[in-house]
Enzyme design. Sequence first.
Site, PDB file in Angstrom:
ATOM      1  N   ASP A  35     -50.053 -39.394 -34.452  1.00 30.72           N
ATOM      2  CA  ASP A  35     -50.258 -38.504 -35.598  1.00 30.72           C
ATOM      3  C   ASP A  35     -51.078 -39.169 -36.705  1.00 30.72           C
ATOM      4  OD1 ASP A  35     -48.732 -36.801 -34.203  1.00 30.72           O
ATOM      5  OD2 ASP A  35     -47.017 -36.773 -35.586  1.00 30.72           O
ATOM      6  N   TYR A  38     -54.700 -39.019 -36.013  1.00 24.72           N
ATOM      7  CA  TYR A  38     -55.180 -37.647 -36.215  1.00 24.72           C
ATOM      8  C   TYR A  38     -55.388 -37.403 -37.714  1.00 24.72           C
ATOM      9  CZ  TYR A  38     -55.509 -32.583 -36.125  1.00 24.72           C
ATOM     10  OH  TYR A  38     -55.951 -31.296 -36.296  1.00 24.72           O
ATOM     11  N   ASP A  39     -54.393 -37.785 -38.502  1.00 19.34           N
ATOM     12  CA  ASP A  39     -54.486 -37.573 -39.949  1.00 19.34           C
ATOM     13  C   ASP A  39     -55.687 -38.291 -40.546  1.00 19.34           C
ATOM     14  OD1 ASP A  39     -52.232 -36.088 -39.751  1.00 19.34           O
ATOM     15  OD2 ASP A  39     -50.871 -37.660 -40.473  1.00 19.34           O
ATOM     16  N   GLU A 116     -43.346 -12.720 -16.095  1.00 18.42           N
ATOM     17  CA  GLU A 116     -43.477 -13.459 -17.365  1.00 18.42           C
ATOM     18  C   GLU A 116     -42.203 -13.297 -18.182  1.00 18.42           C
ATOM     19  OE1 GLU A 116     -46.828 -11.882 -19.484  1.00 18.42           O
ATOM     20  OE2 GLU A 116     -48.171 -12.063 -17.768  1.00 18.42           O
ATOM     21  N   LYS A 118     -40.138 -12.271 -21.317  1.00 18.63           N
ATOM     22  CA  LYS A 118     -40.423 -11.335 -22.408  1.00 18.63           C
ATOM     23  C   LYS A 118     -40.066 -12.033 -23.712  1.00 18.63           C
ATOM     24  CE  LYS A 118     -40.190  -6.535 -23.750  1.00 18.63           C
ATOM     25  NZ  LYS A 118     -39.977  -6.657 -25.185  1.00 18.63           N
ATOM     26  N   ASP A 120     -39.507 -12.918 -27.532  1.00 19.57           N
ATOM     27  CA  ASP A 120     -38.955 -12.133 -28.621  1.00 19.57           C
ATOM     28  C   ASP A 120     -39.660 -12.481 -29.922  1.00 19.57           C
ATOM     29  OD1 ASP A 120     -37.401 -10.183 -29.593  1.00 19.57           O
ATOM     30  OD2 ASP A 120     -35.517 -11.310 -29.547  1.00 19.57           O
ATOM     31  N   ARG A 139     -49.675  -5.073 -34.169  1.00 17.84           N
ATOM     32  CA  ARG A 139     -49.723  -3.931 -33.279  1.00 17.84           C
ATOM     33  C   ARG A 139     -49.688  -2.624 -34.073  1.00 17.84           C
ATOM     34  NH1 ARG A 139     -45.258  -1.395 -30.532  1.00 17.84           N
ATOM     35  NH2 ARG A 139     -46.119  -0.051 -28.945  1.00 17.84           N
ATOM     36  N   TYR A 228     -50.977 -13.175 -23.345  1.00 19.33           N
ATOM     37  CA  TYR A 228     -50.614 -12.556 -22.066  1.00 19.33           C
ATOM     38  C   TYR A 228     -51.443 -11.352 -21.658  1.00 19.33           C
ATOM     39  CZ  TYR A 228     -47.680  -9.956 -25.437  1.00 19.33           C
ATOM     40  OH  TYR A 228     -47.226  -9.249 -26.511  1.00 19.33           O
ATOM     41  N   LYS A 293     -45.758  -7.527 -13.999  1.00 16.00           N
ATOM     42  CA  LYS A 293     -47.041  -6.819 -14.091  1.00 16.00           C
ATOM     43  C   LYS A 293     -47.704  -6.817 -12.719  1.00 16.00           C
ATOM     44  CE  LYS A 293     -47.577  -8.463 -18.820  1.00 16.00           C
ATOM     45  NZ  LYS A 293     -48.271  -9.382 -19.730  1.00 16.00           N
ATOM     46  N   LYS A 317     -34.856  -6.072 -19.014  1.00 16.79           N
ATOM     47  CA  LYS A 317     -34.158  -6.664 -20.163  1.00 16.79           C
ATOM     48  C   LYS A 317     -32.865  -7.375 -19.762  1.00 16.79           C
ATOM     49  CE  LYS A 317     -35.312  -5.621 -24.047  1.00 16.79           C
ATOM     50  NZ  LYS A 317     -35.606  -4.418 -24.818  1.00 16.79           N
ATOM     51  N   CYS A 411      -0.787 -23.089 -45.576  1.00 16.57           N
ATOM     52  CA  CYS A 411      -1.123 -23.070 -44.152  1.00 16.57           C
ATOM     53  C   CYS A 411      -0.366 -21.940 -43.446  1.00 16.57           C
ATOM     54  CB  CYS A 411      -0.761 -24.415 -43.534  1.00 16.57           C
ATOM     55  SG  CYS A 411      -0.896 -24.413 -41.730  1.00 16.57           S
ATOM     56  N   CYS A 414       2.314 -23.920 -40.991  1.00 14.84           N
ATOM     57  CA  CYS A 414       3.423 -24.769 -41.450  1.00 14.84           C
ATOM     58  C   CYS A 414       3.718 -24.619 -42.939  1.00 14.84           C
ATOM     59  CB  CYS A 414       3.123 -26.230 -41.138  1.00 14.84           C
ATOM     60  SG  CYS A 414       1.876 -26.938 -42.224  1.00 14.84           S
ATOM     61  N   CYS A 429      -5.391 -27.769 -44.028  1.00 13.76           N
ATOM     62  CA  CYS A 429      -3.947 -27.782 -44.213  1.00 13.76           C
ATOM     63  C   CYS A 429      -3.563 -29.232 -44.498  1.00 13.76           C
ATOM     64  CB  CYS A 429      -3.275 -27.293 -42.929  1.00 13.76           C
ATOM     65  SG  CYS A 429      -1.581 -27.875 -42.747  1.00 13.76           S
ATOM     66  N   CYS A 435       2.439 -30.365 -39.277  1.00 15.52           N
ATOM     67  CA  CYS A 435       1.991 -29.009 -38.947  1.00 15.52           C
ATOM     68  C   CYS A 435       1.930 -28.836 -37.426  1.00 15.52           C
ATOM     69  CB  CYS A 435       0.614 -28.768 -39.561  1.00 15.52           C
ATOM     70  SG  CYS A 435      -0.078 -27.165 -39.116  1.00 15.52           S
TER      71      CYS A 435
HETATM   72  S1  IVH Z   1     -47.483  -7.089 -22.124  1.00  9.22           S
HETATM   73  C1  IVH Z   1     -49.415  -3.207 -21.758  1.00  9.22           C
HETATM   74  N1  IVH Z   1     -46.146  -9.320 -21.854  1.00  9.22           N
HETATM   75  O1  IVH Z   1     -43.043  -6.586 -25.572  1.00  9.22           O
HETATM   76  C2  IVH Z   1     -48.418  -4.262 -21.872  1.00  9.22           C
HETATM   77  N2  IVH Z   1     -45.587  -7.886 -23.658  1.00  9.22           N
HETATM   78  O2  IVH Z   1     -42.098  -3.870 -25.209  1.00  9.22           O
HETATM   79  C3  IVH Z   1     -48.351  -4.798 -23.221  1.00  9.22           C
HETATM   80  N3  IVH Z   1     -43.824  -8.759 -25.108  1.00  9.22           N
HETATM   81  O3  IVH Z   1     -45.397  -5.086 -27.694  1.00  9.22           O
HETATM   82  C4  IVH Z   1     -47.460  -5.916 -23.421  1.00  9.22           C
HETATM   83  N4  IVH Z   1     -43.495 -10.634 -24.013  1.00  9.22           N
HETATM   84  O4  IVH Z   1     -44.734  -7.524 -28.178  1.00  9.22           O
HETATM   85  C5  IVH Z   1     -46.293  -8.197 -22.574  1.00  9.22           C
HETATM   86  N5  IVH Z   1     -45.058 -11.345 -21.515  1.00  9.22           N
HETATM   87  C6  IVH Z   1     -45.232 -10.225 -22.225  1.00  9.22           C
HETATM   88  C7  IVH Z   1     -44.467  -9.946 -23.367  1.00  9.22           C
HETATM   89  C8  IVH Z   1     -44.667  -8.762 -24.066  1.00  9.22           C
HETATM   90  C9  IVH Z   1     -43.133  -9.900 -25.056  1.00  9.22           C
HETATM   91  C10 IVH Z   1     -43.627  -7.717 -26.135  1.00  9.22           C
HETATM   92  C11 IVH Z   1     -44.893  -7.254 -26.799  1.00  9.22           C
HETATM   93  C12 IVH Z   1     -44.945  -5.771 -26.571  1.00  9.22           C
HETATM   94  C13 IVH Z   1     -43.527  -5.454 -26.270  1.00  9.22           C
HETATM   95  C14 IVH Z   1     -43.442  -4.215 -25.416  1.00  9.22           C
END
Ligand code: IVH
Length: 673
Positions: A35, A38-39, A116, A118, A120, A139, A228, A293, A317, A411, A414, A429, A435
């Site tokens: 680091d 880099y700095d 993939e 999903k 959050d 979005r 993605y 997909k 999910k 408590c 006790c 306590c 106790c």
């Molecule tokens: S593909 C046409 N891939 O999930 C497909 N979405 O419920 C578009 N998300 O708005 C999304 N991980 O914010 C895709 N590996 C992943 C994802 C992903 C999370 C979210 C994304 C999307 C929402 C749809």
Amino acid sequence: MSKNQAIPQKVEQLRKTLNDHNHCYYVLDEPSIPDAEYDRLFRELQSLEAEHPELITVASPTQRVGGMPAKEFSQVQHRVPMLSLANAFSEEDLQAFNKRVQDRLNYSEDIAYVCEPKLDGLAVSILYEEGKFVLAATRGDGATGEDITQNIRTIKSVPLQLRGNDYPKSLEVRGEVFMPKAGFDNLNATARAQDEKEFANPRNAAAGSLRQLNPQITASRPLEVFFYAVGYVADGDLPDNHFALLEKFHGWGLRTCPEIVLANNVEGCMRFYSSIQDKRNALPYEIDGVVYKVNKFTWQRKLGFVSRAPRWAIAHKFPAQEELTTLLAVEFQVGRTGALTPVARLEPVAVGGVTVSNATLHNMDEIARKDVRVTDTVIIRRAGDVIPEVVSVIKERRPQNTKIITLPTHCPVCESVVVKHDDEAVARCSGGLYCPAQRKEAIKHFSARKAFDIEGLGDKLVEQLVDSGLIHDVADIFHLTAEQVSNLERMGDKSAENLLVSIEKAKQTTLARFLYALGIREVGEATAKTLAEKLGCIEKIKRADEALLQSLPDIGPVVAENIVIFFQQAHNCDVINKLLDAGINWPVIEVKAAEDLPLIGQTVVLTGSMEALTRDQAKEQLQALGAKVSGSVSKKTSYVIAGSEAGSKLAKAEKLGVAVHNEAWLLELLGEK
Ligand code: IVH
């Protein structure tokens, strides 16, 4: 070439080097230089740009955080709509999805899917023109989003310039911005320390961080990205399948999730689902399911869309980890050290497939901060094998006449007085081993696997034994008779006999386990082991004063004080004697006699580099002679041993008048010269 002519090249060279290091660090997760180096390069570029402002470009790594806070976000029309995903909640749903895909394609063989996690977080769209980052948007409603270009620029894993040269002239990529779990915990810890509002979860924290009008704030938040998908693309070719596209992304420096796999068929998708579910808690970021997909783009196009979701993808999910329920009452549980933990009694609710009727409220400060009251509607979270907790209250649903939760003055078990110090979150306590709750916990701890490891003496049995008055303290365990035990509920002759055999077996232990089993505050396995190894016998440990204890590795003032106080209590010494009388024994430990520990009570600081020894070797050898090796110089330091190129510690020692010795002196002391 004159000096000035070389500057633009120098600037370009620095940018390229910094971008390469950024790529290694943020995209590949493989730091290529320290680091500090880099700095140094970064500062060099900054100062060249300050001297030659005409050379600054928006893609320069120094320009991630720029500009003034905006008044509002402007709108961005998505040239290709940003879609959402349909959901599957079971294997049947997934099979049905696969069948729909096959039917539409008129193809009955296996379909390959990219699997993939999903993520959050929040979906973002980023436009690269000729490889340069130019625009980023949320979005929004899928058709129109908000321009968050200045905020997204600050995320280090988003390249400002794509790598390679085979990217389309216009390339809009899509991905998820998220906050890793560790960053989220740190952010909330800071908020807590400053009495500011905490974020409910990493997703909210990521959303809140992107919604900032001041990019400086976004820059200070630990956001990351995984890409993605593509949106609008012009003037360039893409591969004919999604998996190959993700590989291209990687080559262009666009970070992709390392867990992604290509499955040959729907069975492979199910295997991915299970393996990711198992890994879920260990992943450094939150996911709430997986996305499958269809791999082939020709098939994706043929399948098309229905009501704003593609027919070629589905989100599978995980069962929800958060649910709403009503808080019926709060009770206080008393732990081994007397700590009172408020526990929420709940209207039973299924959370992630398990029925939850109790959840922890941690302590009174947490209750006050979340403003939780009895009869409130609360959010319950159950993450993996963690104890369910009350996350927050839905204030909008608060009924009238809710009951405020107060700390009991006595408590609940006790009736001893409850004590809470202002500087501590926990209330305790004051009953100690008087106790029954503390006694039960102390006995459970004593018999646990890492302590006496008494097979068959589980939590339920301990409670029965204490409640029936058969055992009062840990030493009583060793005086139980088969008759007493077999008379207990749910105990037959055979299990009573087995228990007595394991109790007998447990008498043969080690000093470290014995010490750990005593349950001295903050003396865990490691500290117990240190005490056993360094002091060797219980008598020495009992007599040790705080200075001696602090001279041992990794024992600080708090633990030292806890140990001394523990052995000052007559009742603790009585129990120890009772245990020894009952025949508890352990192999004798060979410890160097005090005369072999010439450095006992001394605190030594090592600094600079040595020639004959590494720092760790020197530390180990000093500790073996009884010294405590500390990382910082203070007035309490006995002396500093300075190798070559010693820096601030040496200066501090000189300032404080602490004696300084060299490596030769140390070697002589260690008897190696
Ligand atoms: S593909 C046409 N891939 O999930 C497909 N979405 O419920 C578009 N998300 O708005 C999304 N991980 O914010 C895709 N590996 C992943 C994802 C992903 C999370 C979210 C994304 C999307 C929402 C749809």
